[in-house]
Write an enzyme that holds these catalytic residues in place. Structure first.
Site, PDB file in Angstrom:
ATOM      1  CG  ASP A  67     -70.373 -68.714  -9.008  1.00  0.00           C
ATOM      2  OD1 ASP A  67     -70.373 -67.797  -8.174  1.00  0.00           O
ATOM      3  OD2 ASP A  67     -69.884 -69.825  -8.770  1.00  0.00           O
ATOM      4  CG  ASN A 139     -69.264 -81.219  -6.409  1.00  0.00           C
ATOM      5  OD1 ASN A 139     -68.550 -80.240  -6.237  1.00  0.00           O
ATOM      6  ND2 ASN A 139     -70.401 -81.174  -7.078  1.00  0.00           N
ATOM      7  CG  HIS A 141     -68.469 -76.971  -7.255  1.00  0.00           C
ATOM      8  ND1 HIS A 141     -69.814 -77.141  -6.996  1.00  0.00           N
ATOM      9  CD2 HIS A 141     -68.055 -76.074  -6.318  1.00  0.00           C
ATOM     10  CE1 HIS A 141     -70.180 -76.384  -5.985  1.00  0.00           C
ATOM     11  NE2 HIS A 141     -69.137 -75.734  -5.550  1.00  0.00           N
ATOM     12  CD  GLU A 146     -71.874 -78.530  -9.610  1.00  0.00           C
ATOM     13  OE1 GLU A 146     -70.883 -78.929  -8.991  1.00  0.00           O
ATOM     14  OE2 GLU A 146     -72.886 -78.084  -9.044  1.00  0.00           O
TER      15      GLU A 146
HETATM   16  C1  F6R Z   1     -69.234 -69.566  -5.145  1.00  0.00           C
HETATM   17  C2  F6R Z   1     -68.437 -70.611  -5.746  1.00  0.00           C
HETATM   18  C3  F6R Z   1     -68.433 -71.997  -5.221  1.00  0.00           C
HETATM   19  C4  F6R Z   1     -68.034 -72.063  -3.748  1.00  0.00           C
HETATM   20  C5  F6R Z   1     -68.051 -73.504  -3.244  1.00  0.00           C
HETATM   21  C6  F6R Z   1     -67.718 -73.602  -1.766  1.00  0.00           C
HETATM   22  O1  F6R Z   1     -69.061 -68.336  -5.835  1.00  0.00           O
HETATM   23  O2  F6R Z   1     -67.790 -70.324  -6.694  1.00  0.00           O
HETATM   24  O3  F6R Z   1     -67.547 -72.774  -5.988  1.00  0.00           O
HETATM   25  O4  F6R Z   1     -66.759 -71.518  -3.597  1.00  0.00           O
HETATM   26  O5  F6R Z   1     -69.314 -74.070  -3.456  1.00  0.00           O
HETATM   27  O6  F6R Z   1     -68.717 -72.968  -1.035  1.00  0.00           O
HETATM   28  P1  F6R Z   1     -68.597 -72.782   0.548  1.00  0.00           P
HETATM   29  O7  F6R Z   1     -67.495 -71.783   0.756  1.00  0.00           O
HETATM   30  O8  F6R Z   1     -69.925 -72.233   0.961  1.00  0.00           O
HETATM   31  O9  F6R Z   1     -68.278 -74.104   1.113  1.00  0.00           O
END
Ligand code: F6R
Length: 261
Positions: A67, A139, A141, A146
């Site tokens: 992303d 959450n 995702h 989401e």
């Molecule tokens: C980022 C992504 C998100 C993160 C997720 C966890 O490229 O795809 O899905 O993997 O938000 O983020 P952290 O590792 O910062 O807890």
């Protein structure tokens, strides 16, 4: 789904780095799917160490990130391009021309749709993704898919949820503009990768991990879509594993696997 529970976040990072290195060393032209966020940083560091110790070369590797924030230029310190260069690409021998993130700097909707489509085409042209690295949001995702994201979604524009914006506030200075939109690979795009490796550490992820592994398959927990994949491995530390009802069973399975090996 293979669930591996390790003692610490450091062990999770080392496991992830070893899996990346194995994939890269096994393939002529490996294709990696990569993630940003706090969780994979240590894994990238361990992979960099392996590169410096001549255990792996990334010269033939192609990468696709999950992303990118919309409306932020690549050179901006908050862009995921900047993050990847800083935490991984600039320390290894990968040509930057082999590293791809969704092109999201534009604020023109038609252009963003076009870029999303082109990203899907680029993944296809590269022969698909061999190993997709994933984190998980509190959450549930994956990427920026989401809760309520279609389980058949493909790369597209996504509005970030309030809880994601809140969780990612820590990366932004007080008063600094924080994007609310992203271009993200879809859930179906992710599921098409040949192997999935999801990392989760810390107690904040325990509920999401439980929903992903032991909850129903539901768009309310996008990560539960990994239940549909034939080669998905979840690597977590003991804190993230805390809410798993069948924790002993997963530990037992890994013991059996080691005995077999
Ligand atoms: C980022 C992504 C998100 C993160 C997720 C966890 O490229 O795809 O899905 O993997 O938000 O983020 P952290 O590792 O910062 O807890």
């Amino acid at each position: 789904m293979r669930v591996i529970i390790l003692d610490s976040a450091k062990d999770v990072a080392q496991f992830a780095a070893n899996t990346i290195i194995d994939t890269v060393n096994r393939k002529m032209r490996p294709t990696l799917g990569l993630a940003t966020g706090s969780t994979p940083i240590e894994a990238y560091r361990a992979a960099i160490d392996a590169y410096k110790a001549n255990r792996v070369s990334f010269a033939q590797t192609v990468t696709f990130n999950l992303d990118e924030y919309i409306g932020i230029k690549e050179e901006h310190i908050q862009s995921y391009r900047y993050f990847m260069n800083q935490h991984f690409f600039s320390h290894i021998d990968i040509p930057l021309s082999n590293t791809f993130l969704p092109s999201a700097a534009s604020l023109n909707e038609a252009q963003l749709h076009k870029n999303a489509h082109q990203y899907e085409e680029a993944i296809k042209k590269a022969g698909g993704i061999d190993l997709q690295l994933l984190g998980i949001g509190e959450n549930g995702h994956i990427g920026f898919n989401e809760p309520t994201s279609s389980l058949r979604s493909r790369t597209r524009i996504k509005s970030l949820s309030e809880s994601t914006i809140e969780a990612n506030k820590r990366f932004f200075k007080n008063g600094e503009y924080q994007p609310r939109l992203a271009l993200t690979m879809g859930i179906e795009t992710i599921l098409e990768s040949r192997q999935l490796l999801l990392l989760a550490t810390g107690s904040k992820k325990a509920n999401a991990v439980k929903d992903m592994v032991e909850g129903p398959l539901t768009a309310m927990c996008p990560a539960s879509a990994l239940q549909l994949h034939q080669d998905a491995t979840i690597v977590i530390d003991s804190e993230a594993a805390d809410k798993l009802v069948m924790k002993d069973y997963y530990l037992w399975c890994e013991q059996q696997r080691q005995d077999l090996e």
